[in-house]
Scaffold this active site. Sequence first.
Site, PDB file in Angstrom:
ATOM      1  N   LYS A  70       0.806  -1.226   0.000  1.00 38.50           N
ATOM      2  CA  LYS A  70       0.000   0.000   0.000  1.00 38.50           C
ATOM      3  C   LYS A  70       0.842   1.281   0.000  1.00 38.50           C
ATOM      4  CE  LYS A  70      -4.151  -1.939   2.141  1.00 38.50           C
ATOM      5  NZ  LYS A  70      -5.172  -1.799   3.178  1.00 38.50           N
ATOM      6  N   LYS A 162       5.871   5.502  16.985  1.00 40.74           N
ATOM      7  CA  LYS A 162       5.050   5.389  15.761  1.00 40.74           C
ATOM      8  C   LYS A 162       3.765   6.203  15.898  1.00 40.74           C
ATOM      9  CE  LYS A 162       6.342   0.742  14.352  1.00 40.74           C
ATOM     10  NZ  LYS A 162       5.699  -0.543  14.065  1.00 40.74           N
TER      11      LYS A 162
HETATM   12  P1  NDP Z   1       0.898  -2.971  10.570  1.00 37.04           P
HETATM   13  O1  NDP Z   1       1.786  -4.157  10.605  1.00 37.04           O
HETATM   14  O2  NDP Z   1       1.281  -1.791   9.738  1.00 37.04           O
HETATM   15  O3  NDP Z   1       0.718  -2.433  12.080  1.00 37.04           O
HETATM   16  C1  NDP Z   1       0.479  -3.304  13.125  1.00 37.04           C
HETATM   17  C2  NDP Z   1       0.197  -2.542  14.430  1.00 37.04           C
HETATM   18  O4  NDP Z   1      -0.211  -3.519  15.397  1.00 37.04           O
HETATM   19  C3  NDP Z   1       1.400  -1.806  15.007  1.00 37.04           C
HETATM   20  O5  NDP Z   1       0.960  -0.585  15.559  1.00 37.04           O
HETATM   21  C4  NDP Z   1       1.875  -2.751  16.125  1.00 37.04           C
HETATM   22  O6  NDP Z   1       2.484  -2.114  17.211  1.00 37.04           O
HETATM   23  C5  NDP Z   1       0.557  -3.326  16.585  1.00 37.04           C
HETATM   24  N1  NDP Z   1       0.688  -4.628  17.248  1.00 37.04           N
HETATM   25  C6  NDP Z   1       1.063  -5.795  16.687  1.00 37.04           C
HETATM   26  N2  NDP Z   1       1.025  -6.807  17.604  1.00 37.04           N
HETATM   27  C7  NDP Z   1       0.619  -6.226  18.769  1.00 37.04           C
HETATM   28  C8  NDP Z   1       0.399  -6.729  20.093  1.00 37.04           C
HETATM   29  N3  NDP Z   1       0.573  -8.024  20.378  1.00 37.04           N
HETATM   30  N4  NDP Z   1      -0.034  -5.873  21.037  1.00 37.04           N
HETATM   31  C9  NDP Z   1      -0.219  -4.561  20.748  1.00 37.04           C
HETATM   32  N5  NDP Z   1      -0.018  -4.018  19.525  1.00 37.04           N
HETATM   33  C10 NDP Z   1       0.413  -4.851  18.552  1.00 37.04           C
HETATM   34  O7  NDP Z   1      -0.539  -3.522  10.176  1.00 37.04           O
HETATM   35  P2  NDP Z   1      -1.723  -2.763   9.393  1.00 37.04           P
HETATM   36  O8  NDP Z   1      -1.842  -1.391   9.974  1.00 37.04           O
HETATM   37  O9  NDP Z   1      -1.572  -2.881   7.946  1.00 37.04           O
HETATM   38  O10 NDP Z   1      -3.005  -3.660   9.790  1.00 37.04           O
HETATM   39  C11 NDP Z   1      -3.495  -3.707  11.115  1.00 37.04           C
HETATM   40  C12 NDP Z   1      -4.730  -4.598  11.195  1.00 37.04           C
HETATM   41  O11 NDP Z   1      -5.811  -4.041  10.453  1.00 37.04           O
HETATM   42  C13 NDP Z   1      -4.523  -6.013  10.643  1.00 37.04           C
HETATM   43  O12 NDP Z   1      -5.188  -6.922  11.494  1.00 37.04           O
HETATM   44  C14 NDP Z   1      -5.208  -5.953   9.294  1.00 37.04           C
HETATM   45  O13 NDP Z   1      -5.673  -7.226   8.876  1.00 37.04           O
HETATM   46  C15 NDP Z   1      -6.365  -5.029   9.595  1.00 37.04           C
HETATM   47  N6  NDP Z   1      -6.937  -4.361   8.417  1.00 37.04           N
HETATM   48  C16 NDP Z   1      -8.261  -4.555   8.139  1.00 37.04           C
HETATM   49  C17 NDP Z   1      -8.859  -3.937   7.079  1.00 37.04           C
HETATM   50  C18 NDP Z   1     -10.312  -4.164   6.811  1.00 37.04           C
HETATM   51  O14 NDP Z   1     -10.800  -3.773   5.734  1.00 37.04           O
HETATM   52  N7  NDP Z   1     -11.046  -4.767   7.715  1.00 37.04           N
HETATM   53  C19 NDP Z   1      -8.101  -3.040   6.170  1.00 37.04           C
HETATM   54  C20 NDP Z   1      -6.718  -2.874   6.573  1.00 37.04           C
HETATM   55  C21 NDP Z   1      -6.180  -3.516   7.651  1.00 37.04           C
HETATM   56  P3  NDP Z   1       4.053  -1.692  17.174  1.00 37.04           P
HETATM   57  O15 NDP Z   1       4.100  -0.431  16.395  1.00 37.04           O
HETATM   58  O16 NDP Z   1       4.412  -1.515  18.600  1.00 37.04           O
HETATM   59  O17 NDP Z   1       4.785  -2.835  16.523  1.00 37.04           O
END
Ligand code: NDP
Length: 281
Positions: A70, A162
């Site tokens: 993206k 972030k």
């Molecule tokens: P990214 O990988 O860019 O970001 C992931 C985020 O999750 C980061 O802020 C990370 O924190 C946090 N995170 C991961 N594991 C944990 C944990 N165990 N505890 C707390 N925080 C955690 O992912 P995306 O932003 O691309 O996607 C996020 C979610 O949204 C996914 O589940 C994706 O499937 C969903 N999504 C759904 C859509 C829909 O249409 N329904 C569209 C787009 C996304 P840190 O920065 O600390 O690593």
Amino acid sequence: MITGKTVVAGVVGHPVSHSMSPRLHNAWLAAAGIDGVYVPFAPGAHGFQRLVEGFRGGAIRGVNVTLPFKEQALKLADRRTDLAERAAAANLLLFEPDGRILADNTDGVGLMRAFALQAPKWSADRGPVTVVGAGGAARGAVAALLAAGAPKVFVVNRTLEKAEAIAQALGPQVKPLPLLHAVGALRDSTAVINATSAGVGAGTGLDLPLEATPDGCVVMDMFYKPVVTPFLEQAQGLGRPIVDGLQMLIGQAEPSFEAFFGAWPPAEVDVRALALEAIGQ
Ligand code: NDP
């Protein structure tokens, strides 16, 4: 039937085989009687740019873009909508006949459409909203919430830097907070959105003190496998209204369909039932 005039669109991801978009778009095409087709493209981890450059000039009408492309999609485009720019990501590329590529982001539209459908009494301008997570999906959500009139958006993330970067990019209405201090944000919020990937794969899901939210606070989870995630179950147990990620997925597909095929998807197709069947629910 594929003809000489068939309009082609699709979805690009790595992997892409799990994508539900082909099911949704092709069901809409069939019901609307539109001469079009929507196919998956899997260029591999390093093949996205080559694929996009190959489509320049309108070889196909456009593509939806999913993980992990993206951000790259936005950079490859010649023109970008304001929402895509502010989200720093594009989930939609249109290949214009003059060779230019237009980038848009309909994820935020999908989020707001899901709220409108499943929590119709809520509106963004009613008060602060908490977004948990600070990845691409979170940033798009914050941009959409601000555009819809949210007066303040708390961005709560495990890695504070972030969240601070999102505030830096999107302005003073965005308040970054570490996950450990989530309670202060939850107490004030009219809605809480889980935009983390905490529940993906073997993840145990997001552990948040939702009991701190006020009555009527809407709880949304972008993750949708299962549709009612443990996070949403927790919210239901507290009597909070919920919005699910599947409705967001459908909500981003609708304006994408219109951009590709020139018509809004026909209402008579129950795409939610199709999607539920695809994820085995
Ligand atoms: P990214 O990988 O860019 O970001 C992931 C985020 O999750 C980061 O802020 C990370 O924190 C946090 N995170 C991961 N594991 C944990 C944990 N165990 N505890 C707390 N925080 C955690 O992912 P995306 O932003 O691309 O996607 C996020 C979610 O949204 C996914 O589940 C994706 O499937 C969903 N999504 C759904 C859509 C829909 O249409 N329904 C569209 C787009 C996304 P840190 O920065 O600390 O690593």
